[in-house]
Design a protein around this motif. Sequence first.
Motif, short mmCIF file in Angstrom:
data_model
loop_
_atom_site.label_atom_id
_atom_site.label_comp_id
_atom_site.label_asym_id
_atom_site.label_seq_id
_atom_site.Cartn_x
_atom_site.Cartn_y
_atom_site.Cartn_z
N GLY A 1 0.84 -1.19 0.00
CA GLY A 1 0.00 0.00 0.00
C GLY A 1 0.87 1.24 0.00
O GLY A 1 1.92 1.26 -0.64
N ARG A 2 0.45 2.24 0.75
CA ARG A 2 1.24 3.46 0.87
C ARG A 2 2.15 3.35 2.09
O ARG A 2 1.70 2.94 3.15
CB ARG A 2 0.32 4.66 1.03
CG ARG A 2 -0.38 5.00 -0.25
CD ARG A 2 -1.20 6.27 -0.16
NE ARG A 2 -1.93 6.45 -1.40
CZ ARG A 2 -3.12 5.94 -1.64
NH1 ARG A 2 -3.73 5.22 -0.71
NH2 ARG A 2 -3.72 6.13 -2.81
N ARG B 1 3.89 4.02 5.44
CA ARG B 1 3.45 4.76 6.61
C ARG B 1 4.35 4.41 7.78
O ARG B 1 5.03 3.40 7.77
CB ARG B 1 1.99 4.46 6.95
CG ARG B 1 1.74 3.05 7.47
CD ARG B 1 0.36 2.99 8.12
NE ARG B 1 -0.06 1.68 8.55
CZ ARG B 1 0.28 1.11 9.71
NH1 ARG B 1 1.11 1.69 10.52
NH2 ARG B 1 -0.20 -0.08 10.03
N GLU C 1 -8.22 1.86 7.11
CA GLU C 1 -7.42 2.73 6.24
C GLU C 1 -6.34 1.93 5.53
O GLU C 1 -6.09 2.13 4.34
CB GLU C 1 -6.79 3.86 7.07
CG GLU C 1 -7.79 4.85 7.62
CD GLU C 1 -7.23 5.71 8.75
OE1 GLU C 1 -5.99 5.66 9.02
OE2 GLU C 1 -8.02 6.43 9.37
N ASP C 2 -5.70 1.03 6.27
CA ASP C 2 -4.66 0.18 5.67
C ASP C 2 -5.24 -0.69 4.57
O ASP C 2 -4.64 -0.83 3.49
CB ASP C 2 -4.00 -0.70 6.74
CG ASP C 2 -3.02 0.05 7.63
OD1 ASP C 2 -2.64 1.18 7.29
OD2 ASP C 2 -2.65 -0.52 8.67
N THR D 1 -5.90 1.37 1.43
CA THR D 1 -4.70 1.71 0.66
C THR D 1 -4.20 0.50 -0.13
O THR D 1 -3.81 0.64 -1.29
CB THR D 1 -3.59 2.31 1.56
OG1 THR D 1 -2.53 2.77 0.73
CG2 THR D 1 -3.01 1.35 2.54
N SER E 1 -6.58 -0.03 -3.08
CA SER E 1 -6.50 1.00 -4.13
C SER E 1 -5.24 0.85 -4.98
O SER E 1 -5.24 1.19 -6.15
CB SER E 1 -6.58 2.40 -3.52
OG SER E 1 -5.40 2.68 -2.78
N ILE E 2 -4.17 0.33 -4.39
CA ILE E 2 -2.90 0.20 -5.12
C ILE E 2 -2.76 -1.16 -5.79
O ILE E 2 -2.26 -1.27 -6.90
CB ILE E 2 -1.72 0.51 -4.17
CG1 ILE E 2 -1.76 2.00 -3.83
CG2 ILE E 2 -0.38 0.11 -4.79
CD1 ILE E 2 -0.78 2.45 -2.78
#
Length: 185
Positions: free
Chosen positions: A36-37, A39, A150-151, A154, A157-158
Amino acid sequence: MQKLPELENLVKIAKILDELKIPYYVTGGFAISIYGRPRFTADIDIVIKMASYHKSDFAKKIRTIFPEGYVDQDQIDSALKRVGEFNIIDPESGLKIDFFVAKNNEFEKEVFSRVRAKNIDYMVKFTSPEDLVLSKLSWYREGQSTRQLEDIATVMSIQTDLDKVYIKKWVKKLDLEKEWVKLKI
């Protein structure tokens, strides 16, 4: 460019686990940063299939990379007996490494069969993105932390090629339907 101490430590730990032939995979925030992004995460979460005969060699080798670190043999023994967790703390970097002893169930066996190696100057084994989503759903059920949702968002979405059939199968088997609908996907 210098590598982050967290990554250096993760590679050292992965090498020890591989050398001792202890099956493992990285999950949690570090896996989120892979799928994901990126963090911030204050720890590394590693699921292991450690047998009791590994514990002495494991503790000795961990002490070689964290000579000032906190390695409690009794905590390792207890985690192996109760299929729980133990941790190691590196005072130099402040990093905490949480080791979770793998449960002997159908889902955990499936997760281990789907592990993916990622090159971080060494081939480190990570949970698959689908199993990371499922783990995060389970952790959300336990703690209701929106960070888990949220995790998941992400990663979803990726990672556009997720096996959603696999995810939905395990959402049902793990009784995570209520948590799944909160994602509004």
